[in-house]
Design a protein around this motif. Structure first.
Motif, short mmCIF file in Angstrom:
data_model
loop_
_atom_site.label_atom_id
_atom_site.label_comp_id
_atom_site.label_asym_id
_atom_site.label_seq_id
_atom_site.Cartn_x
_atom_site.Cartn_y
_atom_site.Cartn_z
N VAL A 30 -5.54 -6.36 -5.51
CA VAL A 30 -5.94 -5.02 -5.33
C VAL A 30 -4.81 -4.44 -6.10
N THR B 263 -9.98 -4.61 -8.31
CA THR B 263 -9.36 -6.04 -8.06
C THR B 263 -9.21 -6.82 -9.01
N ILE C 147 0.82 -1.35 -0.26
CA ILE C 147 -0.05 -0.01 0.11
C ILE C 147 0.87 1.34 -0.09
N GLY D 65 -6.85 0.42 -7.06
CA GLY D 65 -7.96 0.42 -6.41
C GLY D 65 -8.87 -0.98 -6.69
N ASN E 109 -2.20 -6.42 -2.09
CA ASN E 109 -2.81 -5.16 -1.85
C ASN E 109 -1.77 -4.10 -2.56
N ARG F 249 -2.80 -1.07 -3.43
CA ARG F 249 -3.57 0.34 -3.51
C ARG F 249 -2.55 1.46 -3.36
#
Length: 129
Positions: A121, A127, A83, A125, A101, A103
């Motif tokens: 992800v 998936t 992230i 954002g 993830n 993001r």
């Protein structure tokens, strides 16, 4: 609160310093043959010019990390967190990023073409399938 931490210095910077030391130890252990680093906390670390081919960082947290010229080919990055990380010239050939993830991550010259992206992800954002 100590006078050193009067302005939150320790609480703000100590975790990053501790994690950077973990990253240095991780690279040393990898070079000694270890590959299993599941669930390691590497938030905010900087990794540059290192080959970590085949490493298992499943469940690891690399949020806000900065990776430059890092080879993560064939790495297991299942459920890893990237992230708001910065990945520049990172090799992800045949890496498994299932349920990872990414993001808010910035990927510069870091293709995901041959990586496994199941339920990942993505930086925007969304998936993956």
């Amino acid at each position: 609160m100590t006078s050193l931490d009067a302005h939150g210095f320790l609480s703000r910077y100590a975790p990053a310093i501790i994690n950077q030391n973990k990253a240095i130890e991780l690279v040393k252990a990898y070079e000694a043959g270890q590959r299993d680093f599941r669930r390691v906390d590497l938030r905010g670390v900087t990794l540059e010019d290192v080959d970590l081919t085949g490493i298992d960082l499943s469940g690891a947290d690399l949020s806000t990390a900065s990776l430059t010229n890092v080879d993560l080919s064939e790495a297991k990055l299942i459920e890893a967190k990237f992230i708001n990380a910065e990945l520049t010239h990172v090799q992800l050939r045949q890496a498994n990023l299932s349920r990872a993830n990414l993001r808010g991550a910035t990927l510069t010259h870091t293709p995901l073409v041959t990586a496994t992206l199941r339920g990942t992800v993505l930086p925007n954002g969304r998936t993956s399938d």
